[in-house]
Enzyme design. Structure first.
Site, mmCIF file in Angstrom:
data_model
loop_
_atom_site.group_PDB
_atom_site.id
_atom_site.type_symbol
_atom_site.label_atom_id
_atom_site.label_comp_id
_atom_site.label_asym_id
_atom_site.label_seq_id
_atom_site.Cartn_x
_atom_site.Cartn_y
_atom_site.Cartn_z
ATOM 1 N N SER A 7 -1.145 -4.716 11.920
ATOM 2 C CA SER A 7 -0.336 -3.568 12.360
ATOM 3 C C SER A 7 -1.206 -2.333 12.635
ATOM 4 C CB SER A 7 0.780 -3.251 11.355
ATOM 5 O OG SER A 7 0.229 -2.858 10.127
ATOM 6 N N HIS A 23 -7.641 2.657 3.547
ATOM 7 C CA HIS A 23 -7.287 2.155 2.222
ATOM 8 C C HIS A 23 -5.897 2.698 1.857
ATOM 9 C CE1 HIS A 23 -7.861 0.569 -1.764
ATOM 10 N NE2 HIS A 23 -7.376 1.703 -2.238
ATOM 11 N N GLY A 68 -20.511 1.155 -2.166
ATOM 12 C CA GLY A 68 -19.518 0.956 -3.229
ATOM 13 C C GLY A 68 -18.221 0.379 -2.663
ATOM 14 N N ASP A 107 -14.628 1.294 -1.710
ATOM 15 C CA ASP A 107 -13.707 2.401 -1.402
ATOM 16 C C ASP A 107 -14.243 3.759 -1.880
ATOM 17 O OD1 ASP A 107 -11.910 0.457 -0.387
ATOM 18 O OD2 ASP A 107 -11.063 0.136 -2.366
HETATM 19 C C1 GAR Z 1 -3.146 -2.261 5.195
HETATM 20 O O1 GAR Z 1 -2.082 -1.753 4.433
HETATM 21 C C2 GAR Z 1 -4.472 -1.758 4.652
HETATM 22 O O2 GAR Z 1 -4.402 -0.484 4.078
HETATM 23 C C3 GAR Z 1 -4.761 -2.789 3.604
HETATM 24 O O3 GAR Z 1 -4.374 -4.002 4.199
HETATM 25 C C4 GAR Z 1 -3.259 -3.763 5.034
HETATM 26 C C5 GAR Z 1 -3.475 -4.458 6.383
HETATM 27 O O4 GAR Z 1 -2.337 -4.427 7.176
HETATM 28 N N1 GAR Z 1 -6.150 -2.767 3.284
HETATM 29 C C6 GAR Z 1 -6.620 -2.859 2.039
HETATM 30 O O5 GAR Z 1 -5.908 -3.033 1.071
HETATM 31 C C7 GAR Z 1 -8.139 -2.781 1.941
HETATM 32 N N2 GAR Z 1 -8.548 -2.614 0.569
HETATM 33 P P1 GAR Z 1 -2.385 -4.778 8.717
HETATM 34 O O6 GAR Z 1 -3.090 -6.127 8.851
HETATM 35 O O7 GAR Z 1 -0.944 -4.888 9.118
HETATM 36 O O8 GAR Z 1 -3.118 -3.671 9.425
#
Ligand code: GAR
Length: 210
Positions: A18, A116, A150, A152
């Site tokens: 998304s 994040h 690191g 995040d």
């Molecule tokens: C998003 O909410 C992003 O913030 C999270 O994965 C999702 C991907 O959604 N990322 C993390 O948690 C990274 N640590 P998407 O595939 O629909 O863009």
């Protein structure tokens, strides 16, 4: 700076895509002076690959190798080679669920950004929306940041807050954070593409447009 020049993005994701769609739409409507040169995933059947192909974007699965949370050496080299071949100038992590370190970051110094789903430095790591819910904070949000060695921890580029409501469960809170992500990420990439973001130590500053 040549304003017609478009920053070449390489987007990496493991999930639905998304955020990639929001970036592609913002580019299409002219608000982000960039182009998506390549979309890569470590998950063969990830939605992000299908959705990228729906925009006629080059999209490839590259196997991550033997580890669960990072790329192995061979895979890391394959990701770097594919991104370089595509002339990628900025690597955009959009739900890429593997840690990138060492060789990869040296290949794209200060050229890897991530989104994040929390207000960093709170709730690093996995399922940040669940961590926020369990902790009981009243506000959380999302953060776009440069990726460093690191997890995040790199310099923060932009953040957006999201309220946590008493009736929230993991799904409703994550969905609300993702709405904010889809607004914030294109804005941050637009600022980067326009050369408006400068890193100063562990901070970034936004310089005003001439
Ligand atoms: C998003 O909410 C992003 O913030 C999270 O994965 C999702 C991907 O959604 N990322 C993390 O948690 C990274 N640590 P998407 O595939 O629909 O863009």
């Amino acid at each position: 700076m040549n304003i017609d020049k478009k920053l070449r993005l390489g987007i990496l994701g493991s999930g639905k895509g998304s955020n990639m769609v929001a970036i592609a739409e913002a580019i299409a409507n002219g608000s982000v002076p960039a182009e998506i040169a390549l979309v890569l995933s470590d998950v063969a059947d990830a939605g992000i690959l299908d959705r990228a192909r729906g925009f006629n974007l080059p999209a490839r699965f590259i196997a991550p190798g033997k580890f669960r949370t990072k790329l192995d050496e061979e895979a890391e080299a394959a990701y770097i080679a594919a991104l370089r071949e595509a002339g990628v100038e900025l690597v955009v992590l959009a739900g890429f669920m593997r840690i990138l370190k060492g060789e990869f970051l040296r290949a794209f110094p200060q050229r890897v950004v991530n989104i994040h789903p929390s207000l960093l430095p709170a709730f690093t790591g996995l399922e940040a929306w669940k961590q926020a819910l369990d902790y009981g904070v009243k506000f959380t949000g999302c953060t776009v940041h440069f990726v460093d060695q690191g997890v995040d921890t790199g310099p923060i580029i932009a953040q957006q807050t999201v309220p946590v409501l008493s009736r929230d469960d993991e799904q409703t809170l994550h969905a609300r954070i993702q709405i904010a992500e889809r607004q914030l990420y294109p804005l941050a990439i637009s600022a980067l593409a326009r050369g408006l973001v400068r890193v100063e130590g562990r901070k970034t500053v936004t310089v005003s447009q001439q």
